[in-house]
Write an enzyme that holds these catalytic residues in place. Structure first.
Site, short mmCIF file in Angstrom:
data_model
loop_
_atom_site.label_atom_id
_atom_site.label_comp_id
_atom_site.label_asym_id
_atom_site.label_seq_id
_atom_site.Cartn_x
_atom_site.Cartn_y
_atom_site.Cartn_z
N LYS A 76 11.44 2.21 -0.95
CA LYS A 76 12.17 1.08 -0.34
C LYS A 76 13.68 1.15 -0.57
O LYS A 76 14.40 1.88 0.11
CB LYS A 76 11.56 -0.23 -0.85
CG LYS A 76 10.09 -0.40 -0.39
CD LYS A 76 9.51 -1.71 -0.82
CE LYS A 76 8.01 -1.76 -0.56
NZ LYS A 76 7.66 -2.18 0.80
N TYR B 236 -1.19 -3.41 -4.78
CA TYR B 236 -1.17 -2.50 -3.65
C TYR B 236 -0.24 -1.34 -3.98
O TYR B 236 0.89 -1.58 -4.41
CB TYR B 236 -0.70 -3.22 -2.38
CG TYR B 236 -0.60 -2.34 -1.16
CD1 TYR B 236 0.65 -2.00 -0.64
CD2 TYR B 236 -1.73 -1.84 -0.53
CE1 TYR B 236 0.75 -1.20 0.50
CE2 TYR B 236 -1.64 -1.04 0.60
CZ TYR B 236 -0.39 -0.72 1.11
OH TYR B 236 -0.30 0.07 2.22
N ASP C 16 4.19 1.17 -10.90
CA ASP C 16 4.53 1.27 -9.48
C ASP C 16 5.65 0.26 -9.20
O ASP C 16 5.39 -0.93 -9.03
CB ASP C 16 3.29 0.99 -8.62
CG ASP C 16 3.63 1.05 -7.14
OD1 ASP C 16 2.71 0.85 -6.32
OD2 ASP C 16 4.81 1.26 -6.80
#
Ligand code: KE4
Length: 425
Positions: free
Chosen positions: A265, A142, A237
């Site tokens: 994050k 994802y 990623d």
């Protein structure tokens, strides 16, 4: 006191599904999501005045726990000077220096406002830099909700069984090649047939939006070699794993140098931030230096930069990872002990302060394996833990996180709860 149930009913009248991000809706595990009114350290306080030991950590950012005093003071200090200037500001330089110092493969970095913006920009940059169109991604990985990447995606898309979102035109999907993770031959075959049109490969080097999966020996190096040989851009990623599994992310742990890295994050300290970094030669294709456009009103805003700088400064000397690694092993071993005692088939992949629990008797190496794990058993385990005061991610496809704020007593109590939940099944 307005209860979570009452708040959720009202929220559903105003917000699609009552949430501002689908995975929060508990659709996969069932039941009504709780609302949080306060968070401190490793504890969430719900609208129902329940105190929960938190293993979601706001999906990764809270590596220092919630409401960390040093981060809070940094934000308060920045706030004295205003919230957003829309001009360059000194915080952006400090943040860029920290990221470049801590992630050796990054020579230049561009701040954005979410992980999605970072990955969306990374694939546009790979296409603009190579003048090619095709992107390779992997099932279960994802990368946020950009159209080109919301194909056979993980995380919430997988949780709701719609890994191919509605609204993504066939023309977009056609330019994204989706392959099984951990199958280097499949990638080689694609390069053999259309290698001169592969702009890049994007992957989570440790896929953690499908639970937690590790690359087979040689797999990451194989991808690196294929990209180098064919002039394609290798994009790691590390929105989830960056600064989480080590100060330099998976790439430092595994000794693989990607061309571009996406981050998010943790680097926001709990405020909205993402980043794209990598080789200067590629990064300089970004506007205004180069022809690949990218922009953002709040990119590099002083509040988010102040929070992220404080969060990274607390990680820079690496000692936090000693504790995080120790806690991760302690939790995995406690769960494993309960699994052995109960005889319930389970796998507990763990790296540092990230772990997950798959109910299956075979190791999970890709999306197919993860999908075949026992969902019903996971959902029952989730609710038992929640009833006993421990909040784990409301989906078998999400990873658990531990923070430096998880004190020994919280960890001990959580391990008791994990064991009791397994024994109750
Ligand atoms: P955001 O746009 O949500 O900031 O980041 C997207 C993203 C990109 N890359 C990776 C590896 C990610 O894990 C994410 C976001 N992760 C999910 C949790 N699995 C965010 C939680 C949510 O969607 O509410």
């Amino acid at each position: 006191m307005t209860t979570s149930s009452e708040l959720f009913e009202r929220a559903k009248e105003l917000i699609p599904g009552g949430v501002n991000s689908p995975v929060r809706a508990f659709r996969s595990v069932g039941g009504t999501p709780f609302f949080t009114k306060r968070a401190n350290g490793a504890t969430l306080t719900t609208a129902d005045d329940r105190e929960l030991i938190d293993f979601v950590c706001t999906w990764g950012p809270a590596i220092h726990g919630h409401n960390n005093e040093i981060i809070r003071e940094a934000v308060a200090k920045a706030l004295d000077s205003g919230t957003s200037f829309g001009t360059p500001n000194p915080y952006e330089i400090t943040m860029a220096e920290l990221i470049i110092e801590m992630v050796p493969s990054i020579e230049k970095v561009r701040m954005v406002n979410s992980g999605t913006e970072a990955t969306m920009t990374a694939i546009r940059l790979a296409r603009g830099y190579t003048q090619r169109n095709k992107i390779i991604k992997f099932e279960g990985c994802y990368h946020g909700h950009a159209d080109s990447l919301l194909i056979k995606a993980g995380s919430g898309a997988l949780t709701f069984g719609n890994p191919d979102s509605a609204g993504v035109p066939e023309g977009f999907a056609r330019e994204t090649i989706v392959l099984p993770f951990n199958d280097l031959g499949a990638v080689q075959d694609v390069f053999d047939t259309c290698g001169d049109d592969i702009a890049g490969i994007i992957l989570e080097p440790y896929p953690a939006n499908v639970g937690l999966i590790f690359p087979k020996d040689g797999y990451l190096q194989g991808l690196r070699d294929l990209c180098s040989k064919n002039g394609s851009v290798l994009i790691f990623d590390e929105v989830m794993t960056g600064f989480r599994v080590s100060a330099g992310g998976v790439q430092t742990k595994e000794g693989i140098t990607p061309d571009l890295t996406t981050l998010g994050k943790i680097i926001g300290g709990g405020l909205p931030v993402g980043a794209l970094g990598g080789k200067a030669e590629i990064m300089d294709h970004l506007a205004p230096e180069g022809p690949v456009y990218q922009a953002g009103t709040l990119s590099g805003n002083p509040l988010a930069m102040a929070a992220g700088i404080a969060a990274l400064e607390l990680l820079k000397d690496g000692t936090a990872y000693d504790r995080l690694d120790h806690l991760g092993v302690q939790v995995r071993e406690a769960i494993q002990s309960a699994v052995n005692e109960t005889g319930i088939p389970a796998q507990i992949p763990q790296v540092g302060s990230m772990f997950c629990l798959y109910f299956t008797d075979t190791p999970v190496k890709d999306l197919e394996d993860a999908s075949n794990t026992d969902t019903e058993r996971f959902n029952s385990y989730f609710h038992k833990c929640l009833d006993l005061g421990v909040y784990i991610p409301p989906s078998k496809y999400e990873g658990n996180f531990i923070s430096t704020a998880h004190e020994n007593a919280s960890i001990a109590r959580a391990c008791e709860v994990f064991a009791e939940a397994l024994r109750s099944m």
